[in-house]
Design an enzyme around this catalytic site. Structure first.
Site, PDB file in Angstrom:
ATOM      1  N   SER A  92       6.171  -0.651 -43.231  1.00 21.77           N
ATOM      2  CA  SER A  92       5.797  -1.700 -42.278  1.00 21.77           C
ATOM      3  C   SER A  92       4.368  -2.176 -42.447  1.00 21.77           C
ATOM      4  O   SER A  92       3.906  -3.032 -41.699  1.00 21.77           O
ATOM      5  CB  SER A  92       5.976  -1.188 -40.855  1.00 21.77           C
ATOM      6  OG  SER A  92       5.249   0.006 -40.723  1.00 21.77           O
ATOM      7  N   THR A 194       3.544  -1.238 -36.751  1.00 20.74           N
ATOM      8  CA  THR A 194       2.289  -1.726 -37.283  1.00 20.74           C
ATOM      9  C   THR A 194       1.195  -0.706 -37.018  1.00 20.74           C
ATOM     10  O   THR A 194       1.396   0.235 -36.269  1.00 20.74           O
ATOM     11  CB  THR A 194       1.929  -3.062 -36.598  1.00 20.74           C
ATOM     12  OG1 THR A 194       0.980  -3.746 -37.370  1.00 20.74           O
ATOM     13  CG2 THR A 194       1.375  -2.861 -35.219  1.00 20.74           C
ATOM     14  N   THR A 212      -0.164  -5.209 -40.744  1.00 18.34           N
ATOM     15  CA  THR A 212       1.297  -5.052 -40.676  1.00 18.34           C
ATOM     16  C   THR A 212       2.000  -5.925 -41.709  1.00 18.34           C
ATOM     17  O   THR A 212       1.446  -6.926 -42.165  1.00 18.34           O
ATOM     18  CB  THR A 212       1.806  -5.455 -39.270  1.00 18.34           C
ATOM     19  OG1 THR A 212       3.188  -5.145 -39.145  1.00 18.34           O
ATOM     20  CG2 THR A 212       1.607  -6.928 -38.997  1.00 18.34           C
ATOM     21  N   ARG A 222       7.102 -16.614 -40.813  1.00 19.18           N
ATOM     22  CA  ARG A 222       6.903 -16.064 -39.468  1.00 19.18           C
ATOM     23  C   ARG A 222       5.604 -15.257 -39.415  1.00 19.18           C
ATOM     24  O   ARG A 222       5.324 -14.419 -40.263  1.00 19.18           O
ATOM     25  CB  ARG A 222       8.088 -15.182 -39.102  1.00 19.18           C
ATOM     26  CG  ARG A 222       8.014 -14.550 -37.698  1.00 19.18           C
ATOM     27  CD  ARG A 222       7.439 -13.168 -37.725  1.00 19.18           C
ATOM     28  NE  ARG A 222       7.447 -12.537 -36.408  1.00 19.18           N
ATOM     29  CZ  ARG A 222       6.835 -11.390 -36.125  1.00 19.18           C
ATOM     30  NH1 ARG A 222       6.170 -10.743 -37.053  1.00 19.18           N
ATOM     31  NH2 ARG A 222       6.872 -10.873 -34.908  1.00 19.18           N
ATOM     32  N   VAL A 223       4.814 -15.502 -38.387  1.00 20.00           N
ATOM     33  CA  VAL A 223       3.600 -14.715 -38.150  1.00 20.00           C
ATOM     34  C   VAL A 223       3.713 -14.090 -36.773  1.00 20.00           C
ATOM     35  O   VAL A 223       4.091 -14.761 -35.812  1.00 20.00           O
ATOM     36  CB  VAL A 223       2.332 -15.610 -38.226  1.00 20.00           C
ATOM     37  CG1 VAL A 223       1.086 -14.834 -37.821  1.00 20.00           C
ATOM     38  CG2 VAL A 223       2.181 -16.176 -39.636  1.00 20.00           C
ATOM     39  N   GLY A 224       3.399 -12.818 -36.683  1.00 20.90           N
ATOM     40  CA  GLY A 224       3.470 -12.122 -35.396  1.00 20.90           C
ATOM     41  C   GLY A 224       2.134 -12.112 -34.683  1.00 20.90           C
ATOM     42  O   GLY A 224       1.225 -12.899 -34.964  1.00 20.90           O
ATOM     43  N   ASP A 225       2.009 -11.188 -33.757  1.00 17.92           N
ATOM     44  CA  ASP A 225       0.783 -11.081 -32.950  1.00 17.92           C
ATOM     45  C   ASP A 225      -0.368 -10.413 -33.701  1.00 17.92           C
ATOM     46  O   ASP A 225      -1.541 -10.654 -33.392  1.00 17.92           O
ATOM     47  CB  ASP A 225       1.080 -10.226 -31.714  1.00 17.92           C
ATOM     48  CG  ASP A 225       1.494  -8.806 -32.116  1.00 17.92           C
ATOM     49  OD1 ASP A 225       2.422  -8.672 -32.941  1.00 17.92           O
ATOM     50  OD2 ASP A 225       0.869  -7.836 -31.640  1.00 17.92           O
ATOM     51  N   THR A 245       1.322  -3.102 -30.656  1.00 20.01           N
ATOM     52  CA  THR A 245       2.389  -2.956 -31.642  1.00 20.01           C
ATOM     53  C   THR A 245       3.705  -3.298 -30.956  1.00 20.01           C
ATOM     54  O   THR A 245       3.799  -3.273 -29.732  1.00 20.01           O
ATOM     55  CB  THR A 245       2.439  -1.529 -32.218  1.00 20.01           C
ATOM     56  OG1 THR A 245       3.446  -1.458 -33.226  1.00 20.01           O
ATOM     57  CG2 THR A 245       2.749  -0.495 -31.149  1.00 20.01           C
ATOM     58  N   GLY A 246       4.690  -3.632 -31.766  1.00 15.87           N
ATOM     59  CA  GLY A 246       5.979  -3.982 -31.184  1.00 15.87           C
ATOM     60  C   GLY A 246       6.334  -5.425 -31.469  1.00 15.87           C
ATOM     61  O   GLY A 246       5.827  -6.019 -32.409  1.00 15.87           O
TER      62      GLY A 246
END
Ligand code: ASP
Length: 334
Positions: A92, A194, A212, A222-225, A245-246
């Site tokens: 990850s 992450t 991450t 796609r981009v996360g937080d 995380t999550g």
């Protein structure tokens, strides 16, 4: 036990909990006993200190070593995060990270220093250490975020080597996923995690980082937080720091890490602030049973907090010479 295992083992069934306006209003009644995960203690007042999401003792040990030698929290964050990025077995973060649905490993990372400066890379391929590239963005460019090809080109221009990040194990996992190709990033909670890390050095200065490969088999682009200031990470050296995380989409919608730091500014303990930030997600997303989010936080005095929606979130804390993985208290006790 590695981070993925924690998520895989998470019990995500059965809720029956009313959703209230704040977590304090709607928190399940059970309190932790000695055998259950506990709210992370807020009686810790000493630094230096390193805290990171999940069970990452090698990373926190490296960060501690850097601080112990007299270097800054910023150096500790970079080097601590690099340990996990270089770990091919971790699926990850960094090399070995699970790819997007097209088979490309794309990495997100950010770093923030005691001056409140910030650097990030998003959706970057072929570079093992996005945390270091993020630091270069912060220190050597007039910008704060570089994306995709531009981030990769910048990394190469400042000396990073291109490498294939898709390991055999991750390629195999992707091939298996492709048989059904089900695009269910929300319920595939086992497919994301992450490393977020916060550190206070001997001077009492705070820095943080987050790195991450994001959701496994995510849509291209796609981009996360994790690399987004205020969501996956926020540091205010006068107050403290927080990281997440999550499921990144949920953290982004509530700007969780900034929220936690602002709540601490208003007098909440790190633990209370983490609980409130999880409460905001619970309130906003009735389907919280389908995903996990966990926060860790630290304040200027070296008090820490951690909280998650579901069981099996943990953090690793290096403090007073001891490197310990601690289970988090969590919301969903039903
Ligand atoms: N927060 C990360 C993301 O959504 C994933 C994780 O924490 O596992 O990209």
């Amino acid at each position: 036990m590695k981070r993925r295992k924690f998520i895989q083992n998470a019990s995500l069934s059965g809720i029956g909990i009313a959703v209230g306006s704040t977590l304090a209003n709607c928190k399940p009644k059970e309190e932790s006993n000695g055998e259950n995960p506990v709210a992370f203690s807020s009686d810790v007042t000493k630094y230096p200190l390193v805290i990171a999401t999940w069970n990452v003792p090698e990373s926190t040990a490296k960060a501690w070593e850097v601080i112990d030698e007299g270097s800054s929290a910023l150096d500790a964050i970079e080097q601590g995060c690099m340990v996990e990025e270089a770990n091919e077995k971790g699926q990850s973060v960094g090399i070995g990270g699970l790819p997007d649905r097209d088979g490309k490993v794309t990495l997100d990372a950010c770093i923030m220093n005691k001056e409140g400066n910030y650097g990030a890379v998003v959706c970057m391929q072929n570079i093992v250490h996005p945390i270091s590239v993020a630091r270069k963005v912060m220190e050597d460019t007039p910008h704060v975020i570089l994306a995709g090809k531009g981030a990769e080109q910048f990394a190469v221009s400042v000396g990073f080597k291109r490498e294939d990040l898709l390991t055999e194990a991750s390629r195999k996992a992707w091939e298996e996923w492709k048989v059904k190709s089900e695009y269910k990033p929300i319920i595939n909670i086992e497919n994301h995690d992450t490393i977020g890390m916060l550190a206070i050095d001997k001077n009492g200065d705070i820095s943080g980082g987050c790195t991450t490969s994001g959701l496994a088999y995510k849509m291209a682009g796609r981009v996360g937080d994790s690399p987004i200031i205020g969501s996956g990470l926020f540091i205010d050296n006068e107050i403290g720091g927080a990281t997440a995380t999550g499921l990144g989409e949920e953290v982004l919608k509530t700007v969780g890490s900034f929220l936690i730091v602002e709540l601490m500014r208003q007098g909440r303990t790190p633990q209370q602030a983490c609980e409130e930030a999880i409460g905001r997600i619970i309130k906003k997303s009735p389907n919280y049973n389908d995903f996990q989010v966990g926060y860790i936080a630290v304040n200027k005095d070296g008090e820490t907090g951690m909280y998650s929606i579901h069981e099996h979130f943990s953090a690793t804390v290096y403090q007073n010479g001891e490197n310990t993985n601690i289970k988090s208290d969590f919301y969903n006790k039903s």
